[in-house]
Design an enzyme around this catalytic site. Structure first.
Site, mmCIF file in Angstrom:
data_model
loop_
_atom_site.group_PDB
_atom_site.id
_atom_site.type_symbol
_atom_site.label_atom_id
_atom_site.label_comp_id
_atom_site.label_asym_id
_atom_site.label_seq_id
_atom_site.Cartn_x
_atom_site.Cartn_y
_atom_site.Cartn_z
ATOM 1 N N ASN A 1 0.818 -1.300 -0.116
ATOM 2 C CA ASN A 1 0.053 -0.104 0.011
ATOM 3 C C ASN A 1 0.750 1.385 -0.001
ATOM 4 O OD1 ASN A 1 -2.378 1.822 0.847
ATOM 5 N ND2 ASN A 1 -1.018 1.964 2.479
ATOM 6 N N TYR B 1 5.174 8.888 -11.244
ATOM 7 C CA TYR B 1 4.450 8.162 -10.223
ATOM 8 C C TYR B 1 3.917 7.178 -11.220
ATOM 9 C CZ TYR B 1 -0.043 6.985 -7.627
ATOM 10 O OH TYR B 1 -1.150 6.379 -7.108
ATOM 11 N N LYS C 1 4.353 3.101 -10.614
ATOM 12 C CA LYS C 1 3.490 2.170 -10.543
ATOM 13 C C LYS C 1 3.282 1.122 -11.486
ATOM 14 C CE LYS C 1 0.819 3.326 -6.852
ATOM 15 N NZ LYS C 1 0.660 2.650 -5.368
ATOM 16 N N THR D 1 -7.296 11.601 0.847
ATOM 17 C CA THR D 1 -6.244 11.357 1.570
ATOM 18 C C THR D 1 -5.199 12.388 1.587
ATOM 19 O OG1 THR D 1 -5.082 9.946 -0.191
ATOM 20 C CG2 THR D 1 -6.626 8.809 1.379
HETATM 21 N N1 LIG Z 1 -5.310 9.044 -2.992
HETATM 22 C C1 LIG Z 1 -5.408 8.356 -4.407
HETATM 23 O O1 LIG Z 1 -6.362 9.086 -4.741
HETATM 24 C C2 LIG Z 1 -5.083 7.181 -4.760
HETATM 25 C C3 LIG Z 1 -5.363 6.812 -5.967
HETATM 26 C C4 LIG Z 1 -4.954 5.802 -6.589
HETATM 27 C C5 LIG Z 1 -3.953 4.871 -5.965
HETATM 28 N N2 LIG Z 1 -3.447 5.338 -4.551
HETATM 29 C C6 LIG Z 1 -2.598 4.660 -3.849
HETATM 30 O O2 LIG Z 1 -3.192 4.289 -2.656
HETATM 31 C C7 LIG Z 1 -2.154 4.016 -1.677
HETATM 32 C C8 LIG Z 1 -2.339 4.787 -0.488
HETATM 33 O O3 LIG Z 1 -2.325 6.185 -0.805
HETATM 34 P P1 LIG Z 1 -2.751 7.019 0.290
HETATM 35 O O4 LIG Z 1 -3.863 7.905 -0.698
HETATM 36 O O5 LIG Z 1 -3.596 6.355 1.364
HETATM 37 O O6 LIG Z 1 -1.725 8.260 0.617
HETATM 38 P P2 LIG Z 1 -1.218 8.748 1.842
HETATM 39 O O7 LIG Z 1 -2.299 9.142 2.866
HETATM 40 O O8 LIG Z 1 -0.154 9.779 1.602
HETATM 41 O O9 LIG Z 1 -0.652 7.196 2.602
HETATM 42 C C9 LIG Z 1 0.680 6.847 1.896
HETATM 43 C C10 LIG Z 1 1.447 6.084 2.847
HETATM 44 O O10 LIG Z 1 2.624 5.485 2.176
HETATM 45 C C11 LIG Z 1 3.720 5.788 3.294
HETATM 46 N N3 LIG Z 1 4.917 6.193 2.783
HETATM 47 C C12 LIG Z 1 5.076 7.187 1.978
HETATM 48 N N4 LIG Z 1 6.466 7.521 1.939
HETATM 49 C C13 LIG Z 1 7.068 6.539 2.684
HETATM 50 C C14 LIG Z 1 8.284 6.389 3.211
HETATM 51 N N5 LIG Z 1 9.302 6.866 2.761
HETATM 52 N N6 LIG Z 1 8.758 5.261 3.992
HETATM 53 C C15 LIG Z 1 7.425 4.561 4.754
HETATM 54 N N7 LIG Z 1 6.422 4.909 4.462
HETATM 55 C C16 LIG Z 1 6.122 5.740 3.376
HETATM 56 C C17 LIG Z 1 3.012 6.846 4.090
HETATM 57 O O11 LIG Z 1 3.469 6.985 5.459
HETATM 58 P P3 LIG Z 1 4.001 8.316 5.961
HETATM 59 O O12 LIG Z 1 2.558 8.632 6.758
HETATM 60 O O13 LIG Z 1 5.077 8.294 6.800
HETATM 61 O O14 LIG Z 1 4.181 9.491 4.802
HETATM 62 C C18 LIG Z 1 1.583 6.502 4.457
HETATM 63 O O15 LIG Z 1 1.474 5.434 5.406
HETATM 64 C C19 LIG Z 1 -0.778 4.311 -2.459
HETATM 65 O O16 LIG Z 1 0.019 3.183 -2.947
HETATM 66 C C20 LIG Z 1 -1.238 5.165 -3.757
HETATM 67 O O17 LIG Z 1 -0.261 5.119 -4.566
HETATM 68 C C21 LIG Z 1 -3.986 6.532 -3.915
#
Ligand SMILES: NC(=O)c1ccc[n+]([C@@H]2O[C@H](COP(=O)([O-])OP(=O)(O)OC[C@H]3O[C@@H](n4cnc5c(N)ncnc54)[C@H](OP(=O)(O)O)[C@@H]3O)[C@@H](O)[C@H]2O)c1
Length: 243
Positions: free
Chosen positions: A93, A160, A164, A194
């Site tokens: 994730n 990105y 991905k 998020t």
């Molecule tokens: N948001 C969207 O619209 C969307 C759409 C499609 C796909 N996604 C995918 O969904 C997944 C979750 O995203 P989200 O929206 O929940 O984003 P988010 O709130 O930014 O969460 C991302 C997570 O990844 C962790 N992460 C990032 N950099 C890191 C690092 N250097 N070391 C350890 N952990 C790290 C973050 O930890 P920290 O708290 O320490 O930063 C957080 O726990 C991702 O793979 C994203 O590509 C999201």
């Protein structure tokens, strides 16, 4: 509590989708392994979970460094061995969308962090998972949190989209190498409310020409609540563990 059904490895449990999934899985009969940085931020959530939870503190951006990926792989393999169950889920994730910027404006070095976090860290964790499931004659389910951006080019998202896309193909190769013991599912969560979306909205039009469209999704209340999407992931995980 009834018998523990298996192990769930979750990366990125500190925010957004991962945090909601952690809360849900914390109520299930699974042994959890969480990998992330500054995990003390979610100490209260982890403390409230009655099932076993193992923490691996790791800044996934460090996966650009071979010694660090080896450390991650080793630490994870050891934790999995201590738990010792033969069904393992990897909810991959953790991810970042930055740097946002058009080709020519983003230096090569800008690709280091997204490639480390979105591709190399999952590779290291999957190596440990595969070694582990083979050692216990077990099975692995990878739920890869992917994105529309893995298959669709978007201007300003070269880092990105390409990281991905690479992760998606990496898991597909694994799926074709070991179909008897591995199941791969790509999960596109849609556009979520998020912190990642806040970072997207903070980009300039020069960096991300579609920024207004993404801001409109927020302003019109059209972003998906992460809890709702985490429930879909929880369902897939628990269904596989109960098969
Ligand atoms: N948001 C969207 O619209 C969307 C759409 C499609 C796909 N996604 C995918 O969904 C997944 C979750 O995203 P989200 O929206 O929940 O984003 P988010 O709130 O930014 O969460 C991302 C997570 O990844 C962790 N992460 C990032 N950099 C890191 C690092 N250097 N070391 C350890 N952990 C790290 C973050 O930890 P920290 O708290 O320490 O930063 C957080 O726990 C991702 O793979 C994203 O590509 C999201």
């Amino acid at each position: 509590m009834s018998a523990i059904k298996g192990i769930v490895l979750l990366s990125g449990p500190t925010s957004g989708l991962g945090l909601e999934l952690l809360r849900l899985l914390g109520q299930q009969d699974v042994a959890l392994v969480v990998v992330g940085r500054k995990l003390e931020r979610i100490g209260d959530v982890l403390a409230a979970i009655s099932a076993p939870v193992h923490r691996i503190e790791f800044d996934l951006a460090e996966a650009q460094c071979p010694e660090k990926t080896e450390q991650l792989e080793k630490a994870l393999f050891e934790v999995l061995g201590k738990i010792g169950l033969d069904r393992l889920v990897f909810a991959s994730n953790a991810g970042i969308v930055e740097p946002i910027g058009q080709v020519g404006d983003v230096p090569v070095s800008g690709f280091n962090a997204p490639l480390a976090i979105n591709l190399l860290a999952p590779v290291a964790m999957t190596n440990a998972c595969m070694r582990y499931v083979k050692s216990v004659n077990g099975r692995l389910f990878v739920l890869n949190v992917s994105s529309g951006a893995a298959t669709r080019p978007l201007p300003g998202w070269a880092a990105y989209c390409s990281s991905k896309a690479a992760a998606r193909m990496y898991f597909d190769v694994l799926g074709c190498e070991a179909p008897a013991i591995v199941r791969i599912q790509h999960f596109d969560p849609g556009v979520l409310d998020t912190p990642m979306q806040a970072k997207i909205r903070a980009a300039s039009e020069q960096q991300f020409p579609l920024v207004q469209q993404f801001s409109a999704l927020k302003n019109e209340g059209r972003l998906k609540p992460p809890l709702e999407v985490a429930r879909q992931m929880e369902l897939r995980i628990m269904e596989w563990l109960q098969q």
